[in-house]
Design a protein around this motif. Structure first.
Motif, mmCIF file in Angstrom:
data_model
loop_
_atom_site.group_PDB
_atom_site.id
_atom_site.type_symbol
_atom_site.label_atom_id
_atom_site.label_comp_id
_atom_site.label_asym_id
_atom_site.label_seq_id
_atom_site.Cartn_x
_atom_site.Cartn_y
_atom_site.Cartn_z
ATOM 1 N N ALA A 69 0.970 -1.042 0.012
ATOM 2 C CA ALA A 69 -0.016 -0.011 -0.186
ATOM 3 C C ALA A 69 0.878 1.249 0.166
ATOM 4 C CB ALA A 69 -0.861 -0.047 1.255
ATOM 5 N N PRO A 70 0.504 2.399 -0.668
ATOM 6 C CA PRO A 70 1.440 3.518 -0.936
ATOM 7 C C PRO A 70 1.456 4.321 0.481
ATOM 8 C CG PRO A 70 -0.677 3.820 -2.037
ATOM 9 C CD PRO A 70 -0.994 2.459 -1.596
ATOM 10 N N CYS A 71 2.495 4.673 0.925
ATOM 11 C CA CYS A 71 2.485 5.734 2.000
ATOM 12 C C CYS A 71 2.795 7.022 1.593
ATOM 13 C CB CYS A 71 3.859 5.258 2.732
ATOM 14 S SG CYS A 71 4.247 6.542 4.106
ATOM 15 N N ALA A 72 3.761 7.468 0.457
ATOM 16 C CA ALA A 72 3.840 8.791 0.063
ATOM 17 C C ALA A 72 4.606 8.558 -1.330
ATOM 18 C CB ALA A 72 4.616 9.474 0.932
ATOM 19 N N MET A 73 4.652 9.515 -2.029
ATOM 20 C CA MET A 73 5.561 9.874 -3.340
ATOM 21 C C MET A 73 6.574 10.905 -2.974
ATOM 22 S SD MET A 73 4.532 10.844 -7.243
ATOM 23 C CE MET A 73 3.457 9.026 -7.489
ATOM 24 N N VAL A 74 7.653 10.511 -3.305
ATOM 25 C CA VAL A 74 9.027 11.381 -3.085
ATOM 26 C C VAL A 74 9.388 11.354 -4.538
ATOM 27 C CG1 VAL A 74 11.238 11.586 -1.882
ATOM 28 C CG2 VAL A 74 9.290 10.243 -0.842
ATOM 29 N N ILE A 75 10.011 12.842 -4.714
ATOM 30 C CA ILE A 75 10.660 13.063 -5.963
ATOM 31 C C ILE A 75 11.945 13.855 -5.913
ATOM 32 C CG2 ILE A 75 8.623 13.153 -7.457
ATOM 33 C CD1 ILE A 75 8.808 16.447 -7.566
ATOM 34 N N GLN A 76 12.896 13.657 -6.720
ATOM 35 C CA GLN A 76 14.042 14.508 -6.616
ATOM 36 C C GLN A 76 14.375 15.410 -7.454
ATOM 37 O OE1 GLN A 76 17.618 11.779 -6.678
ATOM 38 N NE2 GLN A 76 19.030 13.465 -6.014
ATOM 39 N N LEU A 77 14.238 16.736 -7.325
ATOM 40 C CA LEU A 77 14.429 17.726 -8.414
ATOM 41 C C LEU A 77 15.847 18.196 -8.562
ATOM 42 C CD1 LEU A 77 11.048 19.722 -7.594
ATOM 43 C CD2 LEU A 77 11.733 17.880 -9.720
ATOM 44 N N ASP A 78 16.759 17.850 -7.655
ATOM 45 C CA ASP A 78 18.209 18.335 -7.740
ATOM 46 C C ASP A 78 19.094 17.120 -7.638
ATOM 47 O OD1 ASP A 78 20.320 20.241 -7.777
ATOM 48 O OD2 ASP A 78 20.517 20.164 -5.588
ATOM 49 N N PRO A 79 19.875 17.098 -8.852
ATOM 50 C CA PRO A 79 19.608 17.798 -10.294
ATOM 51 C C PRO A 79 18.239 17.377 -10.776
ATOM 52 C CG PRO A 79 21.177 16.114 -10.450
ATOM 53 C CD PRO A 79 20.724 15.981 -9.009
ATOM 54 N N ILE A 80 17.899 17.954 -11.772
ATOM 55 C CA ILE A 80 16.789 18.027 -12.546
ATOM 56 C C ILE A 80 17.283 17.520 -14.104
ATOM 57 C CG2 ILE A 80 16.297 20.271 -13.487
ATOM 58 C CD1 ILE A 80 13.293 19.682 -12.868
ATOM 59 N N LYS A 81 16.407 16.670 -14.571
ATOM 60 C CA LYS A 81 16.652 16.347 -16.101
ATOM 61 C C LYS A 81 15.937 17.143 -17.161
ATOM 62 C CE LYS A 81 15.653 11.942 -15.520
ATOM 63 N NZ LYS A 81 15.375 10.485 -15.693
ATOM 64 N N LEU A 82 16.609 17.406 -18.337
ATOM 65 C CA LEU A 82 15.831 18.127 -19.420
ATOM 66 C C LEU A 82 15.745 16.936 -20.346
ATOM 67 C CD1 LEU A 82 17.791 21.581 -19.498
ATOM 68 C CD2 LEU A 82 15.783 20.698 -18.256
ATOM 69 N N VAL A 83 14.585 16.754 -20.865
ATOM 70 C CA VAL A 83 14.516 15.513 -21.684
ATOM 71 C C VAL A 83 13.844 15.953 -23.224
ATOM 72 C CG1 VAL A 83 13.316 13.395 -22.206
ATOM 73 C CG2 VAL A 83 13.998 13.875 -19.886
ATOM 74 N N GLN A 94 22.067 25.900 -17.698
ATOM 75 C CA GLN A 94 23.076 25.354 -18.602
ATOM 76 C C GLN A 94 23.633 23.951 -17.753
ATOM 77 O OE1 GLN A 94 27.527 26.540 -18.688
ATOM 78 N NE2 GLN A 94 26.512 27.292 -20.742
ATOM 79 N N GLY A 95 23.703 22.837 -18.693
ATOM 80 C CA GLY A 95 24.109 21.402 -18.261
ATOM 81 C C GLY A 95 24.898 20.808 -19.280
ATOM 82 N N ASN A 96 25.047 19.504 -19.025
ATOM 83 C CA ASN A 96 25.661 18.507 -20.063
ATOM 84 C C ASN A 96 24.743 17.513 -20.248
ATOM 85 O OD1 ASN A 96 27.944 19.852 -17.755
ATOM 86 N ND2 ASN A 96 28.688 19.604 -19.992
ATOM 87 N N VAL A 97 24.930 16.810 -21.697
ATOM 88 C CA VAL A 97 24.357 15.624 -21.968
ATOM 89 C C VAL A 97 24.914 14.513 -20.975
ATOM 90 C CG1 VAL A 97 23.881 14.085 -23.974
ATOM 91 C CG2 VAL A 97 24.157 16.524 -24.149
ATOM 92 N N THR A 98 23.712 13.718 -20.538
ATOM 93 C CA THR A 98 24.200 12.770 -19.801
ATOM 94 C C THR A 98 23.687 11.279 -20.145
ATOM 95 O OG1 THR A 98 22.116 12.889 -18.405
ATOM 96 C CG2 THR A 98 24.256 14.016 -17.647
ATOM 97 N N VAL A 101 17.113 12.373 -25.352
ATOM 98 C CA VAL A 101 18.333 12.790 -25.118
ATOM 99 C C VAL A 101 17.939 13.615 -23.814
ATOM 100 C CG1 VAL A 101 20.068 14.690 -25.532
ATOM 101 C CG2 VAL A 101 18.916 13.341 -27.442
ATOM 102 N N GLU A 102 18.985 13.282 -22.761
ATOM 103 C CA GLU A 102 18.932 13.864 -21.330
ATOM 104 C C GLU A 102 20.134 14.601 -20.988
ATOM 105 O OE1 GLU A 102 18.363 10.484 -18.588
ATOM 106 O OE2 GLU A 102 16.435 9.830 -19.495
ATOM 107 N N VAL A 103 19.834 15.763 -20.343
ATOM 108 C CA VAL A 103 20.619 16.827 -19.821
ATOM 109 C C VAL A 103 20.459 17.019 -18.471
ATOM 110 C CG1 VAL A 103 21.364 19.299 -20.292
ATOM 111 C CG2 VAL A 103 20.527 18.029 -22.355
ATOM 112 N N GLU A 104 21.265 17.152 -17.698
ATOM 113 C CA GLU A 104 21.586 17.079 -16.553
ATOM 114 C C GLU A 104 21.840 18.512 -15.938
ATOM 115 O OE1 GLU A 104 23.961 15.393 -12.958
ATOM 116 O OE2 GLU A 104 22.490 13.863 -13.374
#
Length: 381
Positions: free
Chosen positions: A203-217, A245-249, A264-267
């Motif tokens: 059963a779900p307790c919570a949803m956690v997201i990580q925004l640092d770093p963030i991806k540009l797709v 500004q970031g780099n292609v990961t 394509v993903e950029v971090e």
């Protein structure tokens, strides 16, 4: 009388034929010359210039190629680095106050605490069973030393000890699972389970997201994917106008079967969580530079085969057509590739000449520029 009428009719017919169909030959004028003169009067300016070998006035520009940092531009969206639905691994009722969505949590922080119930009694029972099994094993070894117990009895006692230890470990693990913690530092995208809610395993307790770093797709086409390299520098502009500004990961090796594009993903660093998950973004990924010329958009033209290009002032002041590739459109003009390093580009009057036409170029400078109306007037004379 009848014969006379017939003769008169024949003479009249012959006279009309000669007057209508043979008039030019009888008067000494050549119809071919007349047609040629008529065609010459209605010939286009470029053809007239070629026939008369008269120079057509045009405005040209000295252009030198420059290295243009070409970039692959993609449209995409922002995406959280990690998104996890934290679920319960055991059964129990929530006994702590919920944390509200948007709360920043650290790795290992407790999100949901479940009631222990009778697990302490189960643990005590498991420890007692383990002690009993260890005593039984010790007795079996003493009896075996005196010849009163077989090797099979010792193995059975050892198995009983291991089974009791597994039962203790299982109860201890179940007690540890009563505290549901955050797997990594991030933000709560939903409230944790409400106080008094009974959770079952999964059963779900919570949803956690990580925004640092963030991806540009973004998604690159088949023609652009080879221009992108992992680690390449990328600039991005959000819909709000903010630039990052970031780099292609990551560069996908498998195309999307529906769109035939490559992921394509950029971090990008996002320490203050200013960039949200799901925002529209325009990504410009740098690639190897190319030699290009900056020309006015109005200078572009088409040849007889429909190719886009420019008309140049070649040797002996005669025009040449050069097909080009458009690289980038800017406020200052259009960057094109496919020209030699130095070229004299016709910027005004290119539509009134064709390849091989003799021209009189007037190079545009701040002090002298020929109006387009004058060029057109002179070209049509």
């Amino acid at each position: 009388m009848r014969i006379v009428s017939i003769l008169i009719a024949l003479l009249v017919t012959i006279g009309l034929y000669l007057f209508i169909f043979e008039r030019d030959r009888l008067t000494g004028q050549d119809q071919t010359d007349a047609n040629a003169e008529s065609q010459e009067d209605f010939a286009p300016p470029a053809q007239k210039a070629t026939q008369d070998a008269r120079a057509v006035a045009v405005v040209a520009r000295h252009s030198v190629a420059r290295i243009l940092d070409s970039a692959v531009v993609l449209r995409g969206e922002t995406e959280a680095a990690r998104t996890v639905q934290v679920t319960a691994e055991t059964n129990g009722r929530v006994i702590n106050e919920p944390l509200r969505k948007g709360t920043t949590v650290s790795a290992g922080q407790e999100l949901c605490a479940l009631d222990r119930g009778t697990r302490d009694s189960s643990l005590a029972q498991a420890h007692a069973a383990l002690s009993e099994a260890e005593v039984a094993l010790a007795n079996a070894r003493k009896l075996a030393a005196g010849g009163y117990a077989s090797e099979t009895q010792i193995l059975s006692a050892e198995a009983g000890v291991e089974s009791a230890r597994a039962a203790v470990a299982q109860v201890q693990r179940d007690i540890e699972n009563l505290s549901i913690t955050a797997p990594f530092a991030g933000l709560l995208e939903s409230d944790t389970a409400e106080l008094g809610t009974y959770l079952t395993a999964g059963a779900p307790c919570a949803m956690v997201i990580q925004l640092d770093p963030i991806k540009l797709v973004g998604y690159a086409s088949e023609t652009d994917v080879n221009k992108i390299k992992p680690g390449a520098l990328a600039d991005a502009r959000l819909i709000s106008g903010e630039t990052v500004q970031g780099n292609v990961t990551f560069l996908s090796r498998s195309a999307d079967p529906a769109t035939r594009t490559f992921r394509v993903e950029v971090e990008v660093p996002n320490p203050d969580f200013a960039i949200r998950d799901g925002q529209t973004v325009e990504i410009a990924i740098s690639s190897a530079g190319v030699e290009a010329h900056l020309v006015p958009q109005s200078a572009l033209t088409l040849d007889d085969e429909g190719r886009i290009g420019l008309r140049l002032v070649g040797e002996d002041s005669r025009t040449q057509f050069a097909p080009v590739t458009v690289l980038r459109d800017t406020r200052e003009g259009i960057w094109v590739a496919g020209l030699p390093e130095k070229a004299d580009i016709i910027t005004v009057g290119q539509e009134f000449v064709r390849a091989g036409v003799l021209v009189e170029p007037h190079f545009d400078t701040p002090d002298a520029a020929m109006p387009e109306t004058d060029i057109q007037t002179e070209a049509t004379q």
